[in-house]
Design an enzyme around this catalytic site. Sequence first.
Site, PDB file in Angstrom:
ATOM      1  N   CYS A 429     -59.828 -16.131  16.025  1.00  7.60           N
ATOM      2  CA  CYS A 429     -60.843 -15.097  14.891  1.00  7.60           C
ATOM      3  C   CYS A 429     -62.411 -15.428  15.122  1.00  7.60           C
ATOM      4  CB  CYS A 429     -60.509 -15.787  13.345  1.00  7.60           C
ATOM      5  SG  CYS A 429     -60.869 -17.519  13.225  1.00  7.60           S
ATOM      6  N   HIS A 473     -60.895 -20.127   9.291  1.00  7.81           N
ATOM      7  CA  HIS A 473     -61.147 -18.624   9.872  1.00  7.81           C
ATOM      8  C   HIS A 473     -62.491 -18.247   9.612  1.00  7.81           C
ATOM      9  CE1 HIS A 473     -59.181 -14.781  10.259  1.00  7.81           C
ATOM     10  NE2 HIS A 473     -59.830 -14.381   9.300  1.00  7.81           N
ATOM     11  N   ASP A 489     -62.740  -8.158   7.853  1.00  4.38           N
ATOM     12  CA  ASP A 489     -62.063  -9.223   8.728  1.00  4.38           C
ATOM     13  C   ASP A 489     -61.638  -8.578  10.002  1.00  4.38           C
ATOM     14  OD1 ASP A 489     -60.780 -11.219   9.897  1.00  4.38           O
ATOM     15  OD2 ASP A 489     -59.547 -11.755   7.957  1.00  4.38           O
TER      16      ASP A 489
END
Length: 672
Positions: A429, A473, A489
């Site tokens: 991520c 994350h 995201d």
Amino acid sequence: MSTRLLDRLTARLGRAPSPRPARLTAPPAALQRQQGVWLLAAAAITLAPHGLWLPIWIYALCGLLLTWRGVLLWRGSRPPPHLLLLALSVAAGVGVRLEFGHFFGKDPGVALLALLLGLKLLETRAARDIRVGVLLCLFLQLALFLEDQSIAIAGLALLGTLTTLGALVALADPAASVRDQLRSAAVLLAHGLPFMLVFFLLFPRIQGPLWGLPADAFSARTGLSDTMSPGSISELGQSTAIAFRAAFEGSPPPPAQRYWRGPVLTEFDGRNWSAAPFTEAAVPFYRPAGPRLDYALTLEAHNRRWLLALDYPGEAGPEVRFASDHHALSIRAVQARSRFLLNAYPEARIGSSESVAVLAAATRLPPDSNPRSRALAARLAEGAASHAEILERVIAHLRANRLQYTLRPPLLGRHSADEFLFDTRRGFCEHFASAFAVVMRAAGVPTRIVTGYQGGEINPIDRYVVVRQSDAHAWAEVWLADRGWLRVDPTALSAPERIDDGLAAALADGSELPFMLQADLAWLRDLRHRWEAVSNAWNQQVLGYNPERQRELLDRLGLGRSDVMTLAGVLAGLSALLLAGLYLWAVRKTRSRDPLQRAWERFCTRMARAGFARESWEGPLAYGERLASALPGQAQALRAVCATYARLRYGPAAPDEGVRELDKLMKEIRIP
């Protein structure tokens, strides 16, 4: 006349001098094998859980010392000489000093105690040595809670205490069987439970951790940092340790709304992201709007101030502060497991009136960094009418680029965004978020990185949302003039399963997953859910019994405004009542469990009613002779009763048949 003068006189008279009287000192009782076994068992159970934290060589040396003592005990050999033990003690101290660099602190202190316990057992010869070993075991059982206060550690400490009490019982009653010694130890432990409960509930609670010495306080904490570089979050993805739990009033939000906000990173040096200075206040820097979610957050210690609250945090209690970049803070570092009552507004808009300085910092890139990403940004931004259109083009490009999501990304060099987008095309991520932010900034759109956690698993047993380190994350926030800061995201563009179903669903083959997250271990996860529900109840009800909850209890008891002296008096009074109750119980149990004593007391009562009461100083045989003289017609029967009682009481353990024999003899006596 002195002994020396007597010696001179006898010498002149031609007699040998009389020997001087020797000092009469009782030799210390030698260690019996059963006592040694109890002490070894107590030491082994006490030291076993310390292996999770002690350096491996210290733990191995402790095991070697215990094994050595066990062999000596088995063979009946004498302990090693004192000089050897002294040399081993000095070597152990030097080794601890070299390992930790100091003696001042929790870790070296516990290590020294562990080694001293093993060395003390090696020199154990007498009762006083057993008592010292028992004290060392108790200290080390207490030291377990300096590292971990979970229910498993509490159970191991309780087992260690039981065996330690067994060693004390074996010291006091070495002739008893192991079963009887264990039962006596369990009874002693049960006697202490009421006192423990009273002191737990009423003794003033001290908020904070059990340990705070400066040498090693709060070391070895894992979790997020206020910086991010390629690979930093993927390392957390390998851990299934719990970061925090959340209990919602009503149903938890869907996974797409479970973004738990941590440090916001604005500064970028071409490879690493870091947090920019921010201001803080007692209320949020935005106007809450939309649906409100209320929940209780139980946060594990991480020695930082951020709370990892659900986006976007609303106004809370006095222990919560709010940063200008919209993450929640504790008023002090979270150095122990803590519980916060929070709320969130997932659909609120933030940053609608952001300052020029903040927006300028969110578009800054170091010169000459990531040139291929800059060229890509220029191409995508060409002809765009607004920042929103640039955002749509970048999202479309990344989605079409089919980048691979992996928990084991390759190492990246100086131009990390370029290497990820054009060369390796594999990342976690932080790689997705960083590359997206670089491209957006290069296109002139204010963008920043938000780190935290995403998702969380609902425990079906207690309905808590459990968020683990593997849920760590990173995502991005883009500032648009008409909308403020908008969450984007980039990971979801290539791995949408990560957002909706978690890390396990996003990794195709599952081989990179931590053991407990693999799909074919459903039965083991179910077992873990049950264990974690029990552990959570322990955390909430026992470890979560803080000063606030104690004040609530005292208010219900009418002691809410009591001072320290009043509480001390209440504790002393309750302790005295418990002691009195235990004493009466013990006396009653002793009488009820001794049929021989009851039979003898019935006989003495009968004789007293006939005018022949037994004196308190009078033994059974002397009493029998006096009764025989007073009642010559019953002399033989009276002597038989008293002699039988003396034999059963002071001889070997009395069987039930012996008590029945005594009852039969007593029935033969006829008092006129």
